[in-house]
Enzyme design. Structure first.
Site, mmCIF file in Angstrom:
data_model
loop_
_atom_site.group_PDB
_atom_site.id
_atom_site.type_symbol
_atom_site.label_atom_id
_atom_site.label_comp_id
_atom_site.label_asym_id
_atom_site.label_seq_id
_atom_site.Cartn_x
_atom_site.Cartn_y
_atom_site.Cartn_z
ATOM 1 N N GLY A 78 66.932 64.899 22.580
ATOM 2 C CA GLY A 78 68.101 65.167 23.732
ATOM 3 C C GLY A 78 68.971 66.397 23.101
ATOM 4 O O GLY A 78 69.034 67.369 23.803
ATOM 5 N N CYS B 65 76.807 57.685 17.199
ATOM 6 C CA CYS B 65 77.348 57.057 18.360
ATOM 7 C C CYS B 65 77.848 55.672 17.958
ATOM 8 O O CYS B 65 77.590 54.381 18.526
ATOM 9 C CB CYS B 65 75.996 56.835 19.381
ATOM 10 S SG CYS B 65 74.682 55.713 18.452
ATOM 11 N N PRO C 88 65.199 61.179 19.839
ATOM 12 C CA PRO C 88 64.011 61.336 20.696
ATOM 13 C C PRO C 88 64.118 62.966 21.281
ATOM 14 O O PRO C 88 63.248 63.307 21.829
ATOM 15 C CB PRO C 88 64.052 60.407 21.769
ATOM 16 C CG PRO C 88 65.372 60.140 22.087
ATOM 17 C CD PRO C 88 66.116 60.241 20.680
#
Length: 443
Positions: free
Chosen positions: A264, A381, A262
Site C-alpha cells: 500500500g 501501526c 502488501p
C-alpha cells in the site's frame, strides 16, 4: 438464518481456538456459502463483535458457569459467546431468537446435553441483564469490562498516556472501521473517482485528513468494483496514507521500502513520484512480495522492483544508495485492533518486548542505506511507546548523524505531536492508531 449462526460459530472457533486471522477466515467463509447481502452483513457484525467483546462476554459467562469457561468444549463456548454478543450488543436480534438458535446449533453440532447447558446459561443471563460484573470503584476493572480489554493492555495504555487518553484509545479501537480508498493519480483524478463511486450507489464522503482519500460508508465490496479492478483506486487506511507524502518525494528519487508487503505505502510512493526514479520493495516473505507485484500491476506502476530480503540483516550493496528509506517495521499492531480485534488476545508483554530487538536492527541498517541529506521515515501501526518514542530516542543516541524533522498534518483531536517532533495518531472511526517520525541524515 440457522446456517448463518453456524457460520458465525465456525469462524469464531477458527479465530479464537486455532489462532486464525479474522479477516481471512471471514472472507473465505463468506465466499464459500451462497448468502444474501443481509446475511453477510449480520455474520460480519456478529463475528467481529464477538471477537471484539470476548473479554466482556467471558466475564459474563464465567459468572453463570459453575466450573467457568476453561473446562468447557471450545465450540460450545463459542456458540455461547456469539449468543451473548447478540443479546447484549445487537438490538436487531430478538433475545429469544438468539437463545433458540444457539440451543439448536449446540444440539445439532454437539449433543442434547450441550444444548441443555447452552439453554440454561443463556436463560439465566436473560434473568440477570442488570447484574454488575465488576468493582465499580475500580477504574481499571471498569475500563476492562466496558471496552473489553485485558488488564495488562488497559494498564499499559494508562501508564503510557494517562487515564483520559487511554479511554479515548480504548473507545477508538472498538470503533467500526470505515472502508477508505486512495485515488490513484496515475490513472484518474479525485473528482472522477468520487463521481463514479457516487454513481455506482456508494454512500461516500471526502477523506478525514488525506486529500487522496474517499471514505465509503456503505456499498458493496469495493474489490469487485470496476474502479478497483482497473486500478483507479486502492484500499488503504488514512493513517497509512499519510506515510508516503511525509517523505517529501521528488521525481527520479531512489527509494527503498524495507518492509513493503502488501504494498500500500510502496505503490503510493510510486504514484507520488509519477512512475519516475526507482522504488525498491523488500520483504522477508517472497509470497508476500507477489501481493506487492499484483498491486503494482493493477495500479499501472512500472518503476517498482521487488526483492526478498531480511531487513534485520545488513546489505552492503545498499549502503548510502537511497534518497529516502521507508521502514514500516513489524510491530505489535495495537493500533489496528478495530480491524483485527483478535490482536487483543494474541499479544502479551513478552511479545511486545521481543519485537523491539528486530525493530532496532532494521532501524540501524536503514540508517546506513540513506544518502547524506536524505530522509528516513519510521512508522508503526502500534500505540506502544516502547516501540515508538523509545525506539526513536534509542536511534538518535546511536545515530547522531540524524535529526528529527517534525511533521504537521493539521489540528485534529486524534493527533498527538510530541515536543521532539514525533506524531502519534489515535484511532477513531476513520483512522487506525499509528506512529510516524521523519528523520533527516545530516552527514
Amino acid at each position: 438464518m440457522e446456517n448463518s449462526r453456524k457460520i458465525c460459530a465456525d469462524i469464531v472457533e477458527q479465530v479464537l481456538t486455532k489462532n486464525s486471522y479474522s479477516n481471512i477466515v471471514l472472507r473465505n467463509e463468506l465466499n464459500k456459502h451462497k448468502l444474501n447481502d443481509k446475511d453477510k452483513g449480520l455474520i460480519t457484525e456478529i463475528v467481529y463483535g464477538t471477537i471484539k467483546y470476548k473479554y466482556t462476554i467471558d466475564v459474563i459467562l464465567n459468572s453463570f458457569l459453575k466450573n467457568g469457561i476453561k473446562k468447557l468444549d471450545s465450540y460450545v463456548l463459542n456458540i455461547l459467546r456469539t449468543a451473548v454478543y447478540q443479546i447484549k450488543f445487537l438490538d436487531k436480534v430478538p433475545n429469544f431468537a438468539a437463545v433458540n438458535e444457539a440451543v439448536e446449533l449446540a444440539k445439532k453440532k454437539k449433543s442434547i446435553g450441550a444444548s441443555k447447558l447452552v439453554n440454561g446459561v443463556l436463560r439465566n443471563y436473560l434473568r440477570n441483564l442488570n447484574k454488575i460484573y465488576y468493582n465499580q470503584d475500580n477504574i481499571v476493572e471498569a475500563l476492562c469490562f466496558n471496552y473489553s480489554f485485558d488488564k495488562w493492555l488497559v494498564n499499559l495504555f494508562i501508564n503510557q498516556y494517562g487515564i483520559d487518553t487511554a479511554e479515548k484509545i480504548l473507545k477508538g479501537l472498538n470503533e467500526k472501521p470505515a472502508v477508505t480508498v486512495r485515488v490513484n493519480n496515475l490513472k484518474c483524478s479525485y473528482d472522477e473517482a468520487y463521481n463514479r463511486l457516487n454513481e455506482a450507489g456508494y454512500d461516500i464522503e471526502e477523506g478525514y485528513v488525506c486529500p487522496e482519500a474517499i471514505v465509503i460508508n456503505k456499498g458493496k465490496s469495493v474489490e469487485f468494483n470496476p474502479l478497483f479492478i482497473e486500478g483507479l483506486i486502492t484500499v488503504q487506511d488514512e493513517s497509512a496514507m499519510l506515510v508516503a507524502p511525509s517523505m517529501e518525494l521528488e521525481d527520479d528519487f531512489q527509494v527503498l521500502d524495507l518492509c513493503s508487503a502488501p504494498g500500500g505505502k510502496t505503490t503510493h510512493i510510486s504514484e507520488i513520484m509519477g512512475n519516475t526514479g526507482i522504488v525498491k520493495a523488500f520483504d522477508i516473505h517472497s509470497n508476500k512480495l507477489s501481493l506487492v507485484k499484483a498491486n503494482a500491476k493493477r495500479l499501472g506502476i512500472n518503476n517498482l522492483v521487488c526483492e526478498k530480503m531480511d531487513a534485520s540483516i545488513f546489505d552492503e550493496k545498499l549502503k548510502a544508495s537511497a534518497d529516502c528509506v521507508l521502514i514500516d517495521v513489524p510491530c505489535s499492531g495495537l493500533g489496528i485492533i478495530r480491524k483485527k480485534p483478535e490482536i487483543k488476545y494474541t499479544k502479551d508483554l513478552k511479545a511486545l518486548k521481543e519485537i523491539i530487538d528486530v525493530q532496532r536492527k532494521i532501524m540501524n541498517n536503514a540508517a546506513k542505506y540513506v544518502k547524506p541529506k536524505g530522509s528516513l521515515l519510521y512508522s508503526t501501526c502500534t500505540l506502544n511507546k516502547k516501540e515508538n518514542e523509545d525506539n526513536i530516542k534509542w536511534f538518535l543516541k546511536n545515530n547522531p548523524q540524524y535529526t528529527i524533522e517534525p511533521l504537521y498534518y493539521g489540528k485534529l483531536d486524534n493527533f498527538i505531536y510530541s515536543q521532539e517532533g514525533c506524531t502519534t495518531i489515535l484511532p477513531n472511526k476513520y483512522m487506525d492508531g499509528f506512529f510516524i517520525t521523519k528523520l533527516r541524515r545530516q552527514w
